[in-house]
Motif scaffolding. Structure first.
Motif, short mmCIF file in Angstrom:
data_model
loop_
_atom_site.label_atom_id
_atom_site.label_comp_id
_atom_site.label_asym_id
_atom_site.label_seq_id
_atom_site.Cartn_x
_atom_site.Cartn_y
_atom_site.Cartn_z
N THR A 77 0.85 -1.18 0.00
CA THR A 77 0.00 0.00 0.00
C THR A 77 0.89 1.24 0.00
OG1 THR A 77 -0.09 0.38 2.39
CG2 THR A 77 -1.58 -1.30 1.49
N SER A 78 0.27 2.41 -0.03
CA SER A 78 1.05 3.64 0.01
C SER A 78 1.85 3.76 1.31
CB SER A 78 0.14 4.86 -0.15
OG SER A 78 -0.27 5.01 -1.50
N VAL A 79 1.39 3.13 2.38
CA VAL A 79 2.16 3.16 3.63
C VAL A 79 3.48 2.44 3.45
CG1 VAL A 79 2.19 2.44 6.05
CG2 VAL A 79 0.08 3.35 5.05
N GLY A 80 3.45 1.25 2.86
CA GLY A 80 4.68 0.52 2.62
C GLY A 80 5.56 1.18 1.58
N ILE A 81 4.94 1.77 0.54
CA ILE A 81 5.72 2.47 -0.47
C ILE A 81 6.46 3.65 0.15
CG2 ILE A 81 5.55 3.87 -2.57
CD1 ILE A 81 5.31 0.86 -3.04
N SER A 82 5.85 4.30 1.12
CA SER A 82 6.52 5.41 1.81
C SER A 82 7.85 4.95 2.41
CB SER A 82 5.61 5.97 2.90
OG SER A 82 6.24 7.01 3.60
N MET A 83 7.85 3.76 2.99
CA MET A 83 9.09 3.20 3.53
C MET A 83 10.14 3.07 2.43
SD MET A 83 9.76 -0.54 5.35
CE MET A 83 8.17 -0.52 6.17
N GLY A 84 9.75 2.53 1.29
CA GLY A 84 10.67 2.39 0.18
C GLY A 84 11.17 3.72 -0.35
N LEU A 85 10.31 4.72 -0.39
CA LEU A 85 10.72 6.04 -0.85
C LEU A 85 11.76 6.67 0.06
CD1 LEU A 85 7.21 7.40 -1.91
CD2 LEU A 85 9.14 6.97 -3.45
N TYR A 86 11.57 6.52 1.37
CA TYR A 86 12.56 7.06 2.30
C TYR A 86 13.90 6.33 2.16
CZ TYR A 86 9.75 10.47 4.79
OH TYR A 86 9.01 11.59 5.10
N LEU A 87 13.85 5.03 1.88
CA LEU A 87 15.09 4.30 1.63
C LEU A 87 15.77 4.84 0.38
CD1 LEU A 87 17.17 2.04 1.91
CD2 LEU A 87 15.49 0.47 0.89
N ALA A 88 15.02 4.98 -0.71
CA ALA A 88 15.59 5.49 -1.95
C ALA A 88 16.16 6.89 -1.77
CB ALA A 88 14.54 5.48 -3.05
N ALA A 89 15.47 7.70 -0.99
CA ALA A 89 15.93 9.07 -0.77
C ALA A 89 17.21 9.12 0.06
CB ALA A 89 14.84 9.87 -0.07
N ALA A 90 17.46 8.07 0.86
CA ALA A 90 18.63 8.05 1.73
C ALA A 90 19.86 7.43 1.08
CB ALA A 90 18.30 7.30 3.02
N VAL A 91 19.71 6.84 -0.11
CA VAL A 91 20.85 6.27 -0.84
C VAL A 91 21.58 7.40 -1.54
CG1 VAL A 91 21.54 4.73 -2.71
CG2 VAL A 91 19.72 4.04 -1.12
N SER A 92 22.88 7.48 -1.35
CA SER A 92 23.62 8.63 -1.88
C SER A 92 23.63 8.69 -3.40
CB SER A 92 25.05 8.64 -1.33
OG SER A 92 25.73 7.44 -1.70
N GLU A 93 23.81 7.54 -4.05
CA GLU A 93 23.82 7.49 -5.51
C GLU A 93 22.67 6.62 -5.98
OE1 GLU A 93 25.89 9.19 -7.39
OE2 GLU A 93 27.08 9.98 -5.72
N LEU A 94 21.87 7.15 -6.89
CA LEU A 94 20.68 6.45 -7.36
C LEU A 94 20.57 6.60 -8.88
CD1 LEU A 94 18.47 4.87 -5.78
CD2 LEU A 94 17.03 6.90 -5.99
N PRO A 95 21.38 5.83 -9.63
CA PRO A 95 21.45 6.04 -11.07
C PRO A 95 20.27 5.49 -11.88
CG PRO A 95 22.88 4.22 -10.43
CD PRO A 95 22.35 4.82 -9.16
#
Length: 326
Positions: A243-261
């Motif tokens: 759900t959007s709640v779980g996706i929020s977790m994934g978004l915060y992880l992606a935002a915290a990765v320094s390089e995201l090519p």
């Protein structure tokens, strides 16, 4: 940071959400949601997962609900569309649900289907995207090495970005990577990371060019970040039909990765026919903002699982919590 089970169950809600199209063999998605000091969080291992595997998903839910998110490098994440193993005629209708996405992950090697089905689906995706769009494949470990090599040669003319988990084992991934290296195609590892007792084995073996990282199966944002740092490979942050709640977790992880090519696989709410919020985390011009989600009470009620399924999830939470306590 293990909260008492009573604190989890006090706010726990179980919902059953319909999918737009059968995905991973399911037509509805059951998840458990509960609220911690940092906000709402999600526990949603697939129904067939045993308690040991599912306990990592509970660790992730607790991490997101009880621990502050790490600093972030970006406020929005570019995402890919996800195309289930559908008939080629349905491709455009599904991809229309992912506005602005320049990348499509196409499911291939589906049980009961043929390579010709895969070729037709990928060809339709290429026609939809045009020459500049990106296509990546996900075989979910559905091929052996010879089958993978044959399929990759058949699908390569459609200009592939990479092939995700073409084979099951690390040794097989290393083999197929060598076989197709001359083609300039990258191999990504997913199951060999999230389902492995040692998620770093595939990186140490040189069996993949990049890793697909999912927050829930790996025990949450903080543990996933440590795996990314140790692996030293490019990563794609992806989701598990949440759900959007779980996706929020994934978004915060992606935002915290320094390089995201790479574009990330975090647009899977678009595969659901319903969500727990009216302000869903779906792509706008190919990207999703990084933010937390508060479920709508009316939607939690509308899609509430029945008493039997709710009890099943509460018992699962209890068993997984006991494993973490040990």
């Amino acid at each position: 940071m293990l909260p008492p089970l009573s604190d989890i169950l006090a706010s726990a809600r179980v919902v059953s959400l319909p999918l737009r199209q059968k995905f991973r063999g399911v037509e509805t998605r059951e998840v458990a949601l509960f609220e911690g000091p940092e906000g709402w969080t999600e526990f949603s291992p697939f129904l067939e997962y045993d308690d040991e595997e599912s306990s990592a998903w509970l660790t992730a839910a607790i991490d997101f609900g009880w621990r502050a998110a790490p600093p972030i490098f970006r406020s929005g994440i570019r995402v890919n569309a996800t195309l289930p193993a559908v008939d080629a005629a349905k491709v455009a209708v599904i991809l229309d649900q992912f506005p602005g996405c320049r990348t499509v992950k196409v499911k291939v090697a589906e049980a009961g289907q043929t390579l010709a089905d895969d070729v037709a689906r990928v060809a339709a995706a290429r026609e939809y995207l045009g020459a500049e769009g990106r296509i990546r494949l996900d075989a979910n470990a559905g091929w052996n090495v010879d089958e993978a090599e044959h399929a990759i040669h058949a699908l390569a003319p459609y200009d592939l970005e990479y092939i995700e988990q073409p084979c099951a084992t690390v040794d097989e991934l290393a083999d197929i990577r060598k076989r197709v290296k001359y083609m300039g195609l990258s191999i990504a590892a997913d199951e060999s990371v999230r389902k492995a007792s040692d998620p770093l084995e595939v990186a140490r073996a040189g069996a993949a060019n990049l890793l697909v990282i999912k927050a829930q199966p790996l025990g949450g944002i903080h543990r996933a970040l440590s795996i990314v740092d140790e692996a030293g490979l490019p990563v794609v942050i992806s989701s598990a039909l949440e759900t959007s709640v779980g996706i929020s977790m994934g978004l915060y992880l992606a935002a915290a990765v320094s390089e995201l090519p790479y574009d990330c696989g975090l647009a899977t709410v678009s595969l659901l026919a319903a969500d727990v919020t009216s302000d869903s985390l779906v792509p706008v011009e190919g990207a999703i903002d990084v933010r937390r989600v508060v479920p709508d009470a009316a939607l939690l009620d509308r899609y509430a699982a029945d008493a039997e399924r709710t009890a099943w999830w509460h018992e699962r939470l209890e068993r997984c919590h006991a494993l973490l306590k040990e």
